[in-house]
Write a protein that holds these residues in place. Structure first.
Motif, mmCIF file in Angstrom:
data_model
loop_
_atom_site.group_PDB
_atom_site.id
_atom_site.type_symbol
_atom_site.label_atom_id
_atom_site.label_comp_id
_atom_site.label_asym_id
_atom_site.label_seq_id
_atom_site.Cartn_x
_atom_site.Cartn_y
_atom_site.Cartn_z
ATOM 1 N N ILE A 209 19.144 -17.803 18.685
ATOM 2 C CA ILE A 209 17.945 -17.485 19.457
ATOM 3 C C ILE A 209 17.159 -18.760 19.755
ATOM 4 N N ALA A 210 16.939 -19.572 18.727
ATOM 5 C CA ALA A 210 16.203 -20.826 18.865
ATOM 6 C C ALA A 210 16.527 -21.708 17.663
ATOM 7 N N ARG A 211 16.247 -23.006 17.793
ATOM 8 C CA ARG A 211 16.541 -23.969 16.731
ATOM 9 C C ARG A 211 15.256 -24.615 16.212
ATOM 10 N N LYS A 212 15.329 -25.051 14.959
ATOM 11 C CA LYS A 212 14.194 -25.708 14.294
ATOM 12 C C LYS A 212 12.934 -24.853 14.403
ATOM 13 N N VAL A 213 13.076 -23.624 13.969
ATOM 14 C CA VAL A 213 11.993 -22.645 14.086
ATOM 15 C C VAL A 213 11.033 -22.775 12.906
ATOM 16 N N GLU A 214 9.755 -22.829 13.218
ATOM 17 C CA GLU A 214 8.720 -22.814 12.192
ATOM 18 C C GLU A 214 7.670 -21.771 12.563
ATOM 19 N N PHE A 215 7.095 -21.141 11.529
ATOM 20 C CA PHE A 215 6.144 -20.053 11.747
ATOM 21 C C PHE A 215 4.725 -20.500 11.414
ATOM 22 N N ARG A 216 3.761 -19.782 11.968
ATOM 23 C CA ARG A 216 2.358 -20.130 11.768
ATOM 24 C C ARG A 216 1.926 -19.932 10.314
ATOM 25 N N SER A 217 2.518 -18.958 9.652
ATOM 26 C CA SER A 217 2.227 -18.698 8.245
ATOM 27 C C SER A 217 3.282 -17.752 7.717
ATOM 28 N N GLU A 218 3.293 -17.535 6.425
ATOM 29 C CA GLU A 218 4.226 -16.576 5.844
ATOM 30 C C GLU A 218 3.932 -15.171 6.355
ATOM 31 N N GLN A 219 2.656 -14.868 6.586
ATOM 32 C CA GLN A 219 2.286 -13.548 7.094
ATOM 33 C C GLN A 219 2.821 -13.349 8.519
ATOM 34 N N HIS A 220 2.718 -14.407 9.336
ATOM 35 C CA HIS A 220 3.254 -14.328 10.696
ATOM 36 C C HIS A 220 4.778 -14.175 10.665
ATOM 37 N N LYS A 221 5.399 -14.863 9.745
ATOM 38 C CA LYS A 221 6.858 -14.769 9.597
ATOM 39 C C LYS A 221 7.262 -13.339 9.234
ATOM 40 N N GLU A 222 6.582 -12.753 8.271
ATOM 41 C CA GLU A 222 6.882 -11.382 7.859
ATOM 42 C C GLU A 222 6.673 -10.410 9.011
ATOM 43 N N ALA A 223 5.597 -10.614 9.775
ATOM 44 C CA ALA A 223 5.307 -9.718 10.899
ATOM 45 C C ALA A 223 6.382 -9.833 11.974
ATOM 46 N N TYR A 224 6.852 -11.056 12.225
ATOM 47 C CA TYR A 224 7.909 -11.246 13.229
ATOM 48 C C TYR A 224 9.182 -10.521 12.818
ATOM 49 N N PHE A 225 9.601 -10.692 11.584
ATOM 50 C CA PHE A 225 10.844 -10.053 11.159
ATOM 51 C C PHE A 225 10.706 -8.533 11.063
ATOM 52 N N SER A 226 9.516 -8.038 10.804
ATOM 53 C CA SER A 226 9.294 -6.592 10.849
ATOM 54 C C SER A 226 9.484 -6.077 12.269
ATOM 55 N N MET A 227 8.975 -6.850 13.250
ATOM 56 C CA MET A 227 9.168 -6.475 14.656
ATOM 57 C C MET A 227 10.654 -6.449 15.004
ATOM 58 N N CYS A 228 11.379 -7.485 14.568
ATOM 59 C CA CYS A 228 12.813 -7.559 14.866
ATOM 60 C C CYS A 228 13.586 -6.429 14.203
ATOM 61 N N GLU A 229 13.197 -6.081 12.997
ATOM 62 C CA GLU A 229 13.875 -4.989 12.281
ATOM 63 C C GLU A 229 13.742 -3.687 13.047
ATOM 64 N N ALA A 230 12.571 -3.444 13.628
ATOM 65 C CA ALA A 230 12.363 -2.222 14.407
ATOM 66 C C ALA A 230 13.233 -2.218 15.660
ATOM 67 N N VAL A 231 13.380 -3.390 16.303
ATOM 68 C CA VAL A 231 14.221 -3.497 17.502
ATOM 69 C C VAL A 231 15.681 -3.245 17.149
ATOM 70 N N VAL A 232 16.144 -3.861 16.068
ATOM 71 C CA VAL A 232 17.538 -3.697 15.659
ATOM 72 C C VAL A 232 17.820 -2.244 15.283
ATOM 73 N N LYS A 233 16.869 -1.580 14.642
ATOM 74 C CA LYS A 233 17.044 -0.165 14.311
ATOM 75 C C LYS A 233 17.215 0.664 15.579
ATOM 76 N N LYS A 234 16.452 0.330 16.611
ATOM 77 C CA LYS A 234 16.575 1.038 17.890
ATOM 78 C C LYS A 234 17.975 0.827 18.474
ATOM 79 N N TRP A 235 18.467 -0.405 18.428
ATOM 80 C CA TRP A 235 19.811 -0.695 18.930
ATOM 81 C C TRP A 235 20.870 0.047 18.118
#
Length: 353
Positions: A209-235
């Motif tokens: 998807i992208a390289r050398k990825v850094e997140f704004r905070s651990e909370q932002h990281k958790e929120a992003y992966f929660s969003m992705c998990e919901a998308v993958v569940k839909k797929w």
């Protein structure tokens, strides 16, 4: 160059820092792999988007990969200068100030390197001839994204994985085949046919998807992966999908890439459904009994996760049989040659009918 899952490569351990060393990819013959390149055989998940590069092309409409991206950088703080490699690519200024580039979403099945055999590669002519000859059986490819995760690099790459959630049943051969079985099936055929020094595969099967990825905070990281998990569940609810450019296509095959931005030759399926006949299932299972070990550079017995089934049903471990050869094991080695009438083990069969 670096690859994970090898001695000296970075390993991600939860709660700890990365230990990073630069090591050579697990090529077949390191001493003969002189100059690396970016040629490979694989899948294309490119898809044009009004948010991406205007010259992007559409090779599949099954998955809108923008759904697992963060173009507004709500969760991420930075990526490398390539930005997002998928979802239509990077449009360039003024929409984006990353390097403008077309969508290059792909899944590598075999890294070739170059088209120069003296450097450890394979000639383009030889690859095309083999792929068109029918020696490599290409099924109707239907895939299912299984998770979004960071790899072990530092800083990490963000990947969309295409794993086999469970292994094939080597006892009840009429049972359902696992999602993404086609990737291992083709990969193993390619590895048993081509032996160029620079050959390897960036495992596990994934789209970067992208390289050398850094997140704004651990909370932002958790929120992003929660969003992705919901998308993958839909797929996952929709199940495996063919990689067709329009709804009426039925030619989800594989591509030859000079590099990730240049798919040059398409090879359509030549091993068509259904896949529940005795003869076809034997061939499929014969190529799923083994996997390539990057550490020993040799074939080993394949082991797979167990399928999640109700506890009231007895579970069977998904391990390729080794002690007693079932009928389909007679096809191991090169069942393709048998089908072509080379070895005399089986009559020639036209699976494209």
């Amino acid at each position: 160059l670096h690859r994970r899952n090898q001695p000296g490569s970075p390993e991600l351990i939860e709660g700890s820092a990365y230990i990073y060393q630069s090591v050579m990819p697990p090529v077949l013959k390191p001493e003969s792999s002189k100059i690396d390149g970016n040629a490979f055989l694989g899948l294309s998940l490119a898809r044009k988007s009004d948010r991406g590069h205007p010259e992007s092309v559409t090779h599949q409409i099954a998955f809108d990969l923008n759904d697992v991206m963060d173009r507004s950088y709500e969760y991420m703080s930075s990526t490398n200068d390539d930005g997002f490699l998928i979802g239509g690519g990077e449009p360039g200024a003024p929409k984006s100030y990353k390097l403008p580039a077309k969508d290059s979403a792909n899944v590598e099945l075999m890294h070739i390197g170059t088209y120069n055999p003296e450097w450890g590669g394979i000639s383009e002519k030889e690859i095309i001839e083999v792929m068109k000859s029918g020696k490599i059986l290409i099924p109707q490819i239907e895939v299912l994204p299984t998770k979004v995760q960071l790899n072990g690099d530092s800083p990490p790459e963000l990947e969309l994985r295409f794993d086999m959630p469970w292994g094939p049943d080597f006892v009840e051969t009429t049972s359902e085949l696992p999602p993404n079985w086609q990737l291992r099936f083709i990969h193993n055929q390619l590895f048993k046919h081509f032996y160029n020094p620079s050959r390897y595969c960036p495992s596990p099967f994934h789209v970067t998807i992208a390289r050398k990825v850094e997140f704004r905070s651990e909370q932002h990281k958790e929120a992003y992966f929660s969003m992705c998990e919901a998308v993958v569940k839909k797929w996952k609810l929709a199940g495996p999908r063919p990689l067709n450019a329009n709804p009426v296509d039925n030619k989800s095959g594989i591509w030859l890439f000079t590099d990730r931005t240049k798919p040059t030759h398409f090879f359509p399926p030549n091993f068509l459904p259904p896949y529940n006949t005795e003869e076809k299932r034997q061939i499929i299972l014969s190529y799923l009994t083994e996997e390539w070990d990057e550490k020993t550079l040799s074939w080993v017995r394949a082991e797979y996760p167990e399928k999640k089934i109700p506890t009231s049903v007895k579970q069977k471990r998904r391990v390729a049989p080794v002690e007693e050869k079932s009928h389909f094991m007679e096809w191991c080695g090169n069942p393709i040659e048998a089908l072509l009438g080379v070895s005399g083990r089986a009559p020639a069969t036209d699976f494209a009918v």
